[in-house]
Scaffold this motif. Structure first.
Motif, PDB file in Angstrom:
ATOM      1  N   ALA A  47       0.834  -1.201   0.000  1.00 55.72           N
ATOM      2  CA  ALA A  47       0.000   0.000   0.000  1.00 55.72           C
ATOM      3  C   ALA A  47       0.869   1.251   0.000  1.00 55.72           C
ATOM      4  O   ALA A  47       1.735   1.415   0.854  1.00 55.72           O
ATOM      5  CB  ALA A  47      -0.913  -0.009   1.226  1.00 55.72           C
ATOM      6  N   GLY A  48       0.655   2.100  -0.982  1.00 52.72           N
ATOM      7  CA  GLY A  48       1.388   3.352  -1.047  1.00 52.72           C
ATOM      8  C   GLY A  48       2.788   3.232  -1.626  1.00 52.72           C
ATOM      9  O   GLY A  48       3.500   4.222  -1.706  1.00 52.72           O
ATOM     10  N   GLN A  49       3.177   2.024  -2.020  1.00 57.01           N
ATOM     11  CA  GLN A  49       4.485   1.854  -2.673  1.00 57.01           C
ATOM     12  C   GLN A  49       4.451   2.547  -4.037  1.00 57.01           C
ATOM     13  O   GLN A  49       3.388   2.763  -4.612  1.00 57.01           O
ATOM     14  CB  GLN A  49       4.776   0.357  -2.830  1.00 57.01           C
ATOM     15  CG  GLN A  49       6.131  -0.001  -3.392  1.00 57.01           C
ATOM     16  CD  GLN A  49       7.293   0.640  -2.643  1.00 57.01           C
ATOM     17  OE1 GLN A  49       7.665   1.771  -2.937  1.00 57.01           O
ATOM     18  NE2 GLN A  49       7.818  -0.066  -1.661  1.00 57.01           N
ATOM     19  N   LYS A  50       5.639   2.889  -4.570  1.00 53.48           N
ATOM     20  CA  LYS A  50       5.665   3.590  -5.856  1.00 53.48           C
ATOM     21  C   LYS A  50       5.190   2.662  -6.981  1.00 53.48           C
ATOM     22  O   LYS A  50       5.617   1.511  -7.070  1.00 53.48           O
ATOM     23  CB  LYS A  50       7.078   4.053  -6.152  1.00 53.48           C
ATOM     24  CG  LYS A  50       7.598   5.110  -5.203  1.00 53.48           C
ATOM     25  CD  LYS A  50       8.970   5.527  -5.680  1.00 53.48           C
ATOM     26  CE  LYS A  50       9.679   6.394  -4.687  1.00 53.48           C
ATOM     27  NZ  LYS A  50      11.070   6.635  -5.093  1.00 53.48           N
ATOM     28  N   GLU A  51       4.361   3.205  -7.843  1.00 54.04           N
ATOM     29  CA  GLU A  51       3.750   2.406  -8.903  1.00 54.04           C
ATOM     30  C   GLU A  51       4.808   1.819  -9.842  1.00 54.04           C
ATOM     31  O   GLU A  51       4.736   0.637 -10.220  1.00 54.04           O
ATOM     32  CB  GLU A  51       2.768   3.284  -9.685  1.00 54.04           C
ATOM     33  CG  GLU A  51       2.013   2.548 -10.752  1.00 54.04           C
ATOM     34  CD  GLU A  51       1.038   3.462 -11.503  1.00 54.04           C
ATOM     35  OE1 GLU A  51       0.637   4.495 -10.937  1.00 54.04           O
ATOM     36  OE2 GLU A  51       0.702   3.128 -12.639  1.00 54.04           O
TER      37      GLU A  51
ATOM     38  N   ALA B  20       5.861   5.983   9.028  1.00 54.85           N
ATOM     39  CA  ALA B  20       6.359   7.254   8.536  1.00 54.85           C
ATOM     40  C   ALA B  20       5.843   8.383   9.418  1.00 54.85           C
ATOM     41  O   ALA B  20       4.646   8.526   9.628  1.00 54.85           O
ATOM     42  CB  ALA B  20       5.922   7.461   7.098  1.00 54.85           C
ATOM     43  N   GLU B  21       6.771   9.179   9.953  1.00 50.82           N
ATOM     44  CA  GLU B  21       6.335  10.252  10.853  1.00 50.82           C
ATOM     45  C   GLU B  21       5.857  11.460  10.071  1.00 50.82           C
ATOM     46  O   GLU B  21       4.887  12.106  10.398  1.00 50.82           O
ATOM     47  CB  GLU B  21       7.509  10.677  11.751  1.00 50.82           C
ATOM     48  CG  GLU B  21       7.857   9.613  12.779  1.00 50.82           C
ATOM     49  CD  GLU B  21       9.295   9.715  13.232  1.00 50.82           C
ATOM     50  OE1 GLU B  21      10.010  10.619  12.758  1.00 50.82           O
ATOM     51  OE2 GLU B  21       9.689   8.892  14.056  1.00 50.82           O
ATOM     52  N   ASP B  22       6.592  11.748   9.028  1.00 50.01           N
ATOM     53  CA  ASP B  22       6.232  12.939   8.269  1.00 50.01           C
ATOM     54  C   ASP B  22       5.902  12.519   6.841  1.00 50.01           C
ATOM     55  O   ASP B  22       6.275  11.452   6.390  1.00 50.01           O
ATOM     56  CB  ASP B  22       7.377  13.941   8.275  1.00 50.01           C
ATOM     57  CG  ASP B  22       8.704  13.262   8.038  1.00 50.01           C
ATOM     58  OD1 ASP B  22       9.716  13.934   8.049  1.00 50.01           O
ATOM     59  OD2 ASP B  22       8.689  12.008   7.831  1.00 50.01           O
ATOM     60  N   ALA B  23       5.224  13.387   6.173  1.00 44.77           N
ATOM     61  CA  ALA B  23       4.787  13.057   4.821  1.00 44.77           C
ATOM     62  C   ALA B  23       5.887  13.386   3.825  1.00 44.77           C
ATOM     63  O   ALA B  23       5.750  14.252   2.974  1.00 44.77           O
ATOM     64  CB  ALA B  23       3.517  13.814   4.490  1.00 44.77           C
ATOM     65  N   GLN B  24       7.034  12.674   3.981  1.00 42.44           N
ATOM     66  CA  GLN B  24       8.111  12.941   3.036  1.00 42.44           C
ATOM     67  C   GLN B  24       7.712  12.493   1.637  1.00 42.44           C
ATOM     68  O   GLN B  24       8.125  13.049   0.654  1.00 42.44           O
ATOM     69  CB  GLN B  24       9.368  12.184   3.465  1.00 42.44           C
ATOM     70  CG  GLN B  24      10.207  12.968   4.446  1.00 42.44           C
ATOM     71  CD  GLN B  24      11.283  12.079   5.044  1.00 42.44           C
ATOM     72  OE1 GLN B  24      11.035  10.927   5.361  1.00 42.44           O
ATOM     73  NE2 GLN B  24      12.463  12.608   5.173  1.00 42.44           N
ATOM     74  N   GLN B  25       6.947  11.420   1.622  1.00 44.00           N
ATOM     75  CA  GLN B  25       6.520  10.902   0.319  1.00 44.00           C
ATOM     76  C   GLN B  25       5.024  10.728   0.342  1.00 44.00           C
ATOM     77  O   GLN B  25       4.517   9.663   0.708  1.00 44.00           O
ATOM     78  CB  GLN B  25       7.170   9.541   0.062  1.00 44.00           C
ATOM     79  CG  GLN B  25       8.585   9.660  -0.361  1.00 44.00           C
ATOM     80  CD  GLN B  25       9.148   8.292  -0.661  1.00 44.00           C
ATOM     81  OE1 GLN B  25       8.931   7.330   0.044  1.00 44.00           O
ATOM     82  NE2 GLN B  25       9.857   8.199  -1.751  1.00 44.00           N
ATOM     83  N   PRO B  26       4.310  11.755  -0.028  1.00 44.38           N
ATOM     84  CA  PRO B  26       2.861  11.570  -0.061  1.00 44.38           C
ATOM     85  C   PRO B  26       2.500  10.467  -1.043  1.00 44.38           C
ATOM     86  O   PRO B  26       3.104  10.376  -2.117  1.00 44.38           O
ATOM     87  CB  PRO B  26       2.344  12.929  -0.534  1.00 44.38           C
ATOM     88  CG  PRO B  26       3.513  13.629  -1.124  1.00 44.38           C
ATOM     89  CD  PRO B  26       4.730  13.057  -0.504  1.00 44.38           C
ATOM     90  N   PRO B  27       1.589   9.600  -0.685  1.00 41.95           N
ATOM     91  CA  PRO B  27       1.245   8.462  -1.539  1.00 41.95           C
ATOM     92  C   PRO B  27       0.659   8.900  -2.868  1.00 41.95           C
ATOM     93  O   PRO B  27       0.032   9.931  -2.932  1.00 41.95           O
ATOM     94  CB  PRO B  27       0.213   7.694  -0.729  1.00 41.95           C
ATOM     95  CG  PRO B  27      -0.292   8.678   0.264  1.00 41.95           C
ATOM     96  CD  PRO B  27       0.800   9.662   0.540  1.00 41.95           C
TER      97      PRO B  27
END
Lengths: 390, 150
Positions: A235-239, A383-390
């Motif tokens: 879930a949320g991994q890069k496509e 993940a604490e911060d949204a470094q990589q928004p899904p």
């Protein structure tokens, strides 16, 4: 022909001298033995070959083996498994983290022949020769090492295949751990372990191919979080990474017995749809084992700064940040056990996947087991911060 | 003697013209660069480096963004950018070196491209992995960017 007639002549003749008789009696048995040996060495293979050529030997499964053949094959099989298992280095306790994936694989690949709790086997399977054993009944006959040997290498002449992926002993051990559980499972428990999560409810997004999707969610879960620590969260991994991984499995660039079965026969457009589907699922909220803060901190150090004195680059250099190559996977929120296993596979150059695998192998070869444990633990925290928004 | 003086004057002029933005570009978080005196009077092409020092992350597909997105910055430093790795050589002025790859390749764009693709062919035992899986056009773009780092 000749020795027989000579012998008759010898015994019938009373005219011959005693000396001649003595010579003949002394020579005859030796001549017969040599001739028999010659016949055995040359004639018997010729007769067998002739028999096979004219179709004398029945290969039908309906009548079973001759008793002597069945006895010999059983003896040879059991002895060989026992002997070759001596070289298997079995762990003291089996790792149970791979149970759901192993159960899912068993349901898909093994149960058709070996049966499963609450499921009748096909009459066709029961007429196989040899008949595949009902593993819930027979698994106790073998040690862990022997089961490993059988699952990994298969058994000749029986239809038992070898494990479909090289260098994935971790998966074979997961199967052994599941086989140990199998006799204790009732039908409901078995279905819960093997199939739970196969229904992709709870999500309004459906990919183009729900049939194929159920093969994914069996292990990766309907929410894409992975149903055990050993199964990656998607879930949320890069496509782009998900698609490249599926293609890698399909082409055999990345080896896994668990993935080899479901990935076979997925059409290219279905792969793209699945990659898109899992990439769009919200990433893990995260529930993880308690990990000592010191381990996490040491992992953070490696992730953010690498280990320059050992030429280990910072993981974040490739894996953190939305501006990074989309084929580099995100690692934050991934299961620690999965990350550990993948890093070890990279280290032994047993893990391909995308064309970039060698870069990761180069880095992993400079990591110790402790480094791997620490950095895997660090990334597994949510993940604490949204470094990589899904 | 007069040639040396001419070189010094040339450097001084160049520094007056470009130096201030160059230093500014190197400032964030890094010590002052040790200036490698160029052998010939450097000609600064239109590189992203001098155009906008505060935002080195320029357009996607540029040499710098390819350099960073493929993770080169985990091992190499280019001052004034995110790239701050210490495992490989500092590339802040790599384009002005006399040779690259421990001296086995000339400092040309084409040589950079060949080295990035297969460093092991030129430098046995090199710590850097090969990047020949990148599309050739991307390798060329990165090479052009590196050559321009004067």
């Amino acid at each position: 022909m000749t020795p027989g007639s000579r012998a008759e002549f010898g015994t019938a003749s009373s005219n011959a001298t005693a000396e001649e008789d003595a010579v003949r009696v002394a020579n005859q048995p030796m001549m017969i033995r040599v001739k028999h040996a010659v016949f055995g060495a040359i004639g018997l293979p010729v007769v067998l070959l002739l028999g096979a050529w004219i179709g004398f030997f029945n290969v039908g499964a309906s009548s079973g083996h001759w008793k002597v053949t069945a006895w010999f094959l059983q003896l040879a099989m059991r002895s060989a498994v026992r002997t070759y298992a001596l070289a298997v280095d079995a762990p003291k306790t089996l790792d149970r983290r791979g149970l759901p994936a192993a159960a899912g694989h068993f349901a898909r690949g093994c149960a058709i022949c070996h049966g499963a709790p609450g499921e009748l086997r096909s009459p066709a399977v029961l007429r196989m020769l040899p008949q595949p054993p009902d593993l819930a009944l027979t698994v106790g006959d073998w040690t862990d090492a022997q089961l490993f040997r059988i699952v990994k290498h298969g058994i000749r002449f029986t239809g038992m295949p070898a494990w479909p992926a090289r260098d994935r002993d971790d998966e074979v051990w997961a199967m052994v751990a599941f086989l140990r559980e199998l006799p204790k499972l009732n039908p409901n428990e078995y279905r819960a372990l093997a199939f739970n999560g196969s229904d992709a409810t709870g999500s309004d997004r459906q990919p183009a191919t729900p049939d194929v999707l159920s093969d994914c969610t069996r292990c990766h879960g309907g929410d894409g979080e992975g149903r055990s620590e050993a199964v990656p969260a998607l879930a949320g991994q890069k496509e782009a990474y998900l698609l490249a991984s599926l293609q890698g499995y399909a082409k055999g660039d990345r080896t896994s017995g668990f993935m080899a079965l479901p990935v076979t026969g997925i059409a290219p457009d279905e792969m793209a749809a699945l990659a898109r589907y899992f990439a769009m699922l919200p990433p893990a909220s995260g529930e993880h084992d308690q990990i000592p803060a010191a381990v996490i901190n040491s992992g953070r150090q490696i992730a953010e700064a690498g280990i320059p004195e050992r030429n280990v680059p910072a993981c974040d250099g490739c894996h953190i940040g939305s501006d990074k190559n989309p084929i580099y996977p995100r690692l934050d929120g991934q299961h620690a056990a999965y990350l550990e296993q993948q890093l070890k596979l990279f280290r032994s150059e047993s893990r391909g996947g995308t064309p970039f695998w060698r870069i990761m192998a180069t880095a992993a070869q400079r990591l110790t087991d402790d480094d791997i444990r620490a950095v895997s633990a660090y990334f597994s925290k949510p993940a604490e911060d949204a470094q990589q928004p899904p | 003697m007069s040639a040396n003086a001419g070189l010094l004057v040339g450097c001084a002029f160049w520094f007056l013209a470009h130096g201030s933005s160059w230093v500014a570009a190197e400032e964030p978080g890094h010590r002052q660069a040790k200036v490698v005196e160029p052998l010939i009077e450097p000609m600064i092409p239109d590189t992203p480096q001098s155009s906008n020092p505060t935002a080195p992350q320029d357009s996607p597909g540029s040499g710098l963004s390819l350099f960073l997105s493929n993770g080169c910055g985990a091992c190499h430093t280019i001052r004034g950018t995110e790239a701050c790795g210490t495992i490989g050589p500092d590339l802040s002025h790599v384009g002005s070196r006399s040779a690259i790859g421990a001296g086995v390749l000339p400092n040309t764009e084409e040589a950079f491209a060949r080295f990035v693709a297969r460093p092991d062919l030129f430098k046995p035992g090199v710590k850097m992995p090969a990047f020949d899986m990148l599309p050739q056009t991307e390798i060329q773009t990165i090479a052009r960017y590196l050559k321009a780092l004067q």
